[in-house]
Design a protein around this motif. Structure first.
Motif, PDB file in Angstrom:
ATOM      1  N   LEU A  24       3.890   7.629  -8.918  1.00 51.26           N
ATOM      2  CA  LEU A  24       3.698   7.825  -7.481  1.00 51.26           C
ATOM      3  C   LEU A  24       2.615   6.895  -6.948  1.00 51.26           C
ATOM      4  O   LEU A  24       2.798   6.235  -5.921  1.00 51.26           O
ATOM      5  CB  LEU A  24       3.340   9.274  -7.187  1.00 51.26           C
ATOM      6  N   ILE A  25       1.506   6.807  -7.657  1.00 52.14           N
ATOM      7  CA  ILE A  25       0.414   5.926  -7.249  1.00 52.14           C
ATOM      8  C   ILE A  25       0.879   4.472  -7.267  1.00 52.14           C
ATOM      9  O   ILE A  25       0.597   3.709  -6.345  1.00 52.14           O
ATOM     10  CB  ILE A  25      -0.813   6.135  -8.149  1.00 52.14           C
ATOM     11  N   TYR A  26       1.640   4.105  -8.301  1.00 51.31           N
ATOM     12  CA  TYR A  26       2.163   2.737  -8.386  1.00 51.31           C
ATOM     13  C   TYR A  26       3.070   2.418  -7.194  1.00 51.31           C
ATOM     14  O   TYR A  26       2.973   1.348  -6.599  1.00 51.31           O
ATOM     15  CB  TYR A  26       2.929   2.532  -9.696  1.00 51.31           C
ATOM     16  N   ARG A  27       3.930   3.354  -6.839  1.00 53.56           N
ATOM     17  CA  ARG A  27       4.839   3.115  -5.710  1.00 53.56           C
ATOM     18  C   ARG A  27       4.084   2.962  -4.392  1.00 53.56           C
ATOM     19  O   ARG A  27       4.450   2.140  -3.557  1.00 53.56           O
ATOM     20  CB  ARG A  27       5.874   4.224  -5.615  1.00 53.56           C
ATOM     21  N   LEU A  28       3.038   3.737  -4.196  1.00 52.88           N
ATOM     22  CA  LEU A  28       2.206   3.583  -2.994  1.00 52.88           C
ATOM     23  C   LEU A  28       1.509   2.221  -2.999  1.00 52.88           C
ATOM     24  O   LEU A  28       1.450   1.527  -1.984  1.00 52.88           O
ATOM     25  CB  LEU A  28       1.172   4.702  -2.906  1.00 52.88           C
ATOM     26  N   TYR A  29       0.998   1.833  -4.160  1.00 57.87           N
ATOM     27  CA  TYR A  29       0.340   0.533  -4.312  1.00 57.87           C
ATOM     28  C   TYR A  29       1.327  -0.595  -4.024  1.00 57.87           C
ATOM     29  O   TYR A  29       1.017  -1.533  -3.281  1.00 57.87           O
ATOM     30  CB  TYR A  29      -0.225   0.417  -5.732  1.00 57.87           C
ATOM     31  N   LEU A  30       2.521  -0.499  -4.604  1.00 56.49           N
ATOM     32  CA  LEU A  30       3.543  -1.526  -4.402  1.00 56.49           C
ATOM     33  C   LEU A  30       3.924  -1.625  -2.928  1.00 56.49           C
ATOM     34  O   LEU A  30       4.047  -2.728  -2.381  1.00 56.49           O
ATOM     35  CB  LEU A  30       4.777  -1.210  -5.251  1.00 56.49           C
ATOM     36  N   ARG A  31       4.073  -0.498  -2.271  1.00 53.07           N
ATOM     37  CA  ARG A  31       4.414  -0.508  -0.841  1.00 53.07           C
ATOM     38  C   ARG A  31       3.337  -1.232  -0.045  1.00 53.07           C
ATOM     39  O   ARG A  31       3.628  -2.024   0.841  1.00 53.07           O
ATOM     40  CB  ARG A  31       4.588   0.921  -0.341  1.00 53.07           C
ATOM     41  N   GLN A  32       2.072  -0.959  -0.371  1.00 51.79           N
ATOM     42  CA  GLN A  32       0.972  -1.613   0.320  1.00 51.79           C
ATOM     43  C   GLN A  32       1.034  -3.126   0.123  1.00 51.79           C
ATOM     44  O   GLN A  32       0.893  -3.899   1.073  1.00 51.79           O
ATOM     45  CB  GLN A  32      -0.368  -1.093  -0.196  1.00 51.79           C
ATOM     46  N   LYS A  33       1.259  -3.566  -1.106  1.00 55.27           N
ATOM     47  CA  LYS A  33       1.311  -5.001  -1.399  1.00 55.27           C
ATOM     48  C   LYS A  33       2.484  -5.672  -0.694  1.00 55.27           C
ATOM     49  O   LYS A  33       2.353  -6.780  -0.164  1.00 55.27           O
ATOM     50  CB  LYS A  33       1.383  -5.237  -2.908  1.00 55.27           C
ATOM     51  N   LEU A  34       3.629  -5.019  -0.686  1.00 55.06           N
ATOM     52  CA  LEU A  34       4.797  -5.600  -0.027  1.00 55.06           C
ATOM     53  C   LEU A  34       4.597  -5.701   1.487  1.00 55.06           C
ATOM     54  O   LEU A  34       4.961  -6.712   2.104  1.00 55.06           O
ATOM     55  CB  LEU A  34       6.052  -4.791  -0.345  1.00 55.06           C
ATOM     56  N   GLU A  35       4.018  -4.671   2.078  1.00 55.90           N
ATOM     57  CA  GLU A  35       3.757  -4.724   3.518  1.00 55.90           C
ATOM     58  C   GLU A  35       2.739  -5.813   3.859  1.00 55.90           C
ATOM     59  O   GLU A  35       2.886  -6.513   4.855  1.00 55.90           O
ATOM     60  CB  GLU A  35       3.301  -3.363   4.026  1.00 55.90           C
ATOM     61  N   ALA A  36       1.729  -5.977   3.011  1.00 54.32           N
ATOM     62  CA  ALA A  36       0.739  -7.037   3.240  1.00 54.32           C
ATOM     63  C   ALA A  36       1.392  -8.410   3.124  1.00 54.32           C
ATOM     64  O   ALA A  36       1.115  -9.312   3.920  1.00 54.32           O
ATOM     65  CB  ALA A  36      -0.419  -6.907   2.250  1.00 54.32           C
ATOM     66  N   ALA A  37       2.283  -8.570   2.154  1.00 52.95           N
ATOM     67  CA  ALA A  37       2.983  -9.845   1.978  1.00 52.95           C
ATOM     68  C   ALA A  37       3.887 -10.146   3.171  1.00 52.95           C
ATOM     69  O   ALA A  37       3.942 -11.280   3.658  1.00 52.95           O
ATOM     70  CB  ALA A  37       3.791  -9.828   0.689  1.00 52.95           C
TER      71      ALA A  37
END
Length: 61
Positions: A24-37
């Motif tokens: 769950l934490i990884y998915r939140l982290y990944l979402r943040q990185k993708l939105e920033a990109a």
């Protein structure tokens, strides 16, 4: 990064019934990185393939 409660709830609806907290934490982290990109791309902050090749070729000389 700020995420809307609705976005989190929508994300949770798509998760399996059982999920590890780390996942769950990884998915939140990944979402943040993708939105920033995506924001970087929209604002023109990107590097062309040619620029990457040029810079990385220096590493092997």
């Amino acid at each position: 990064m700020i995420i809307a409660k609705r976005q989190v709830l929508d994300m949770i609806k798509d998760l399996p019934e059982q999920i590890e907290v780390d996942e769950l934490i990884y998915r939140l982290y990944l979402r943040q990185k993708l939105e920033a990109a995506e924001k970087d791309v929209r604002e023109g902050r990107l590097v062309s393939h040619e620029e990457v090749v040029k810079e990385t070729s220096k590493w092997f000389k």
